[in-house]
Design an enzyme around this catalytic site. Structure first.
Site, mmCIF file in Angstrom:
data_model
loop_
_atom_site.group_PDB
_atom_site.id
_atom_site.type_symbol
_atom_site.label_atom_id
_atom_site.label_comp_id
_atom_site.label_asym_id
_atom_site.label_seq_id
_atom_site.Cartn_x
_atom_site.Cartn_y
_atom_site.Cartn_z
ATOM 1 N N ARG A 122 12.250 39.225 -6.537
ATOM 2 C CA ARG A 122 11.588 37.986 -6.956
ATOM 3 C C ARG A 122 10.240 38.325 -7.567
ATOM 4 O O ARG A 122 9.399 38.963 -6.933
ATOM 5 C CB ARG A 122 11.439 37.032 -5.753
ATOM 6 C CG ARG A 122 10.855 35.702 -6.137
ATOM 7 C CD ARG A 122 11.095 34.620 -5.110
ATOM 8 N NE ARG A 122 12.444 34.072 -5.079
ATOM 9 C CZ ARG A 122 12.960 33.246 -5.981
ATOM 10 N NH1 ARG A 122 12.246 32.877 -7.030
ATOM 11 N NH2 ARG A 122 14.190 32.795 -5.860
ATOM 12 N N LYS A 170 18.281 41.755 -6.159
ATOM 13 C CA LYS A 170 17.339 40.783 -6.743
ATOM 14 C C LYS A 170 15.919 41.109 -6.315
ATOM 15 O O LYS A 170 15.672 41.370 -5.146
ATOM 16 C CB LYS A 170 17.710 39.370 -6.277
ATOM 17 C CG LYS A 170 16.775 38.266 -6.761
ATOM 18 C CD LYS A 170 17.266 36.894 -6.332
ATOM 19 C CE LYS A 170 16.597 36.411 -5.080
ATOM 20 N NZ LYS A 170 16.978 35.053 -4.684
ATOM 21 N N ASP A 227 22.143 38.164 -4.133
ATOM 22 C CA ASP A 227 21.149 39.053 -3.519
ATOM 23 C C ASP A 227 21.652 39.479 -2.148
ATOM 24 O O ASP A 227 22.670 38.975 -1.656
ATOM 25 C CB ASP A 227 19.767 38.389 -3.436
ATOM 26 C CG ASP A 227 19.791 37.057 -2.698
ATOM 27 O OD1 ASP A 227 20.625 36.887 -1.789
ATOM 28 O OD2 ASP A 227 18.968 36.185 -3.023
ATOM 29 N N ASP A 272 0.820 -1.222 0.000
ATOM 30 C CA ASP A 272 0.000 0.000 0.000
ATOM 31 C C ASP A 272 0.854 1.272 0.000
ATOM 32 O O ASP A 272 0.330 2.374 0.059
ATOM 33 C CB ASP A 272 -0.950 0.011 1.207
ATOM 34 C CG ASP A 272 -0.204 -0.048 2.534
ATOM 35 O OD1 ASP A 272 1.041 -0.018 2.526
ATOM 36 O OD2 ASP A 272 -0.874 -0.114 3.589
ATOM 37 N N GLY A 273 2.170 1.098 -0.039
ATOM 38 C CA GLY A 273 3.060 2.265 -0.119
ATOM 39 C C GLY A 273 3.624 2.689 1.225
ATOM 40 O O GLY A 273 4.547 3.512 1.279
ATOM 41 N N GLU A 274 3.103 2.132 2.313
ATOM 42 C CA GLU A 274 3.639 2.521 3.619
ATOM 43 C C GLU A 274 5.053 1.965 3.783
ATOM 44 O O GLU A 274 5.401 0.935 3.215
ATOM 45 C CB GLU A 274 2.718 2.014 4.745
ATOM 46 C CG GLU A 274 1.423 2.803 4.801
ATOM 47 C CD GLU A 274 0.530 2.397 5.965
ATOM 48 O OE1 GLU A 274 0.889 1.478 6.722
ATOM 49 O OE2 GLU A 274 -0.551 3.004 6.088
ATOM 50 N N GLN A 277 9.833 28.065 5.510
ATOM 51 C CA GLN A 277 8.577 28.615 6.066
ATOM 52 C C GLN A 277 8.685 28.547 7.589
ATOM 53 O O GLN A 277 8.178 27.621 8.240
ATOM 54 C CB GLN A 277 7.361 27.824 5.549
ATOM 55 C CG GLN A 277 6.027 28.294 6.126
ATOM 56 C CD GLN A 277 5.148 29.086 5.157
ATOM 57 O OE1 GLN A 277 5.289 28.961 3.945
ATOM 58 N NE2 GLN A 277 4.264 29.914 5.688
HETATM 59 C C1 R5P Z 1 16.701 32.651 -1.215
HETATM 60 O O1 R5P Z 1 16.439 33.144 -0.137
HETATM 61 C C2 R5P Z 1 17.791 31.650 -1.320
HETATM 62 O O2 R5P Z 1 18.954 32.108 -0.714
HETATM 63 C C3 R5P Z 1 18.089 31.301 -2.774
HETATM 64 O O3 R5P Z 1 18.555 32.470 -3.446
HETATM 65 C C4 R5P Z 1 16.870 30.776 -3.485
HETATM 66 O O4 R5P Z 1 16.268 29.739 -2.751
HETATM 67 C C5 R5P Z 1 17.244 30.285 -4.871
HETATM 68 O O5 R5P Z 1 16.098 29.863 -5.518
HETATM 69 P P1 R5P Z 1 16.062 29.703 -7.101
HETATM 70 O O6 R5P Z 1 17.216 28.819 -7.494
HETATM 71 O O7 R5P Z 1 14.741 29.089 -7.367
HETATM 72 O O8 R5P Z 1 16.165 31.073 -7.704
#
Ligand code: R5P
Length: 280
Positions: free
Chosen positions: A186, A184, A161, A34-36, A92
């Site tokens: 995003r 940088k 960055d 079952d994948g466990e 996170q």
């Molecule tokens: C951001 O805070 C990290 O230090 C990296 O710059 C980031 O995770 C790089 O992500 P990606 O390769 O998707 O640009």
């Protein structure tokens, strides 16, 4: 002491056992229909100190780690030290919008509850360490990157960055090269806009250094600017190389890509085993 490694870190586990003079302990690791998952630690670890090496990335590695830790507790290990070379979910560490989970805490709590101490490596932010609820330490992966990069004699270190400024500055100092920090913005999960500012790179070997390469967007964007400015050789170096989706394609603008074995893959060029062994 025994070193036990989960499936994310067979090679690193063996290297760590060699570095520390510990015995490597195998694990039977299989899945039910079952994948466990099922794990069984193959040595009698009762009364012994045990070091476990396993990432919390990808998701299924978390269950594997918890089963190994539970098996070691059940077997009477004297102490359990958990090494998480790449801590998935560390990005996170707080909620950004109502209704979200603090994912880093959700992952750290059960791991910490089954461990006597936890080591991470160049974790995205130190704030996550308190989530484990047991003694913790973040191992600096930068030293091993610098040791490896010395052979390339870079003429410039580039932080892609602001977030990378501090540890790129440390690397630049040790590599005896100047530092340049890019800006940088995003745009979305896969796209960034980078500004290089005024930088002289004609004919130089340039190293762009970041903690994580994920989609490669950050490095590719910086690398393109450096190539356009006439850099001789552009190297992209990181501790944690996820290289998801078409990262390899995007990173073609760089002459070489170098990452550590916190995530074992085709771009793994150096090991963080000596740094872990020193911390142990
Ligand atoms: C951001 O805070 C990290 O230090 C990296 O710059 C980031 O995770 C790089 O992500 P990606 O390769 O998707 O640009």
């Amino acid at each position: 002491m025994f070193v036990v490694s989960g499936s994310t870190h067979q090679r690193l586990g063996v290297a760590l056992a060699q570095e520390t003079g510990a015995e490597f302990c195998g694990v039977i690791n299989k899945r039910f229909p079952d994948g466990e998952r099922y794990v069984r630690v193959l040595r009698n670890v009762a009364g012994h100190d045990v070091t476990v090496v396993q990432n919390t990335f990808p998701d299924e590695s978390i269950v594997e780690l918890l089963l190994i830790l539970e098996a070691l507790r059940e077997s009477g290990a004297k102490s359990i030290t958990t090494i998480i070379p790449y801590m998935g979910y560390a990005r996170q560490e707080r909620t950004f919008q109502r209704g979200e989970a603090i994912s880093a805490r959700a992952v750290a709590r059960p791991v910490g509850a089954l461990s006597d101490r936890v080591f991470t490596v160049s974790v995205h932010t130190d704030e996550v360490l308190s989530f484990f609820g047991c003694p913790t330490q973040d191992i600096d992966g930068l030293q091993e990157a610098v040791r490896y990069l010395k052979g390339f004699k870079p003429g410039l270190v580039v932080a892609p960055d602001e977030g990378a400024r501090e540890w790129c500055a440390r690397a630049a100092k040790e590599l005896k090269a100047p530092l340049h920090v890019m800006s940088k913005v995003r745009v979305d999960d896969r796209t960034v806009e980078t500004g290089s500012g005024k930088v002289t790179v004609k004919g130089l070997t340039v190293v762009i250094l970041d903690d994580i390469i994920s989609t490669g967007g950050t490095i590719a964007s910086a690398g393109r600017l450096l190539k356009d400015a006439g850099a001789g050789q552009v190297l992209a170096a990181c501790t944690h190389g996820l290289f998801i989706e078409d990262a390899a394609n995007r990173l073609r603008v760089c002459d070489d890509i170098l990452s550590s074995d916190t995530l074992e893959g085709v771009y793994t060029r150096y090991s963080i085993a000596p740094a872990i062994a020193a911390a142990l």
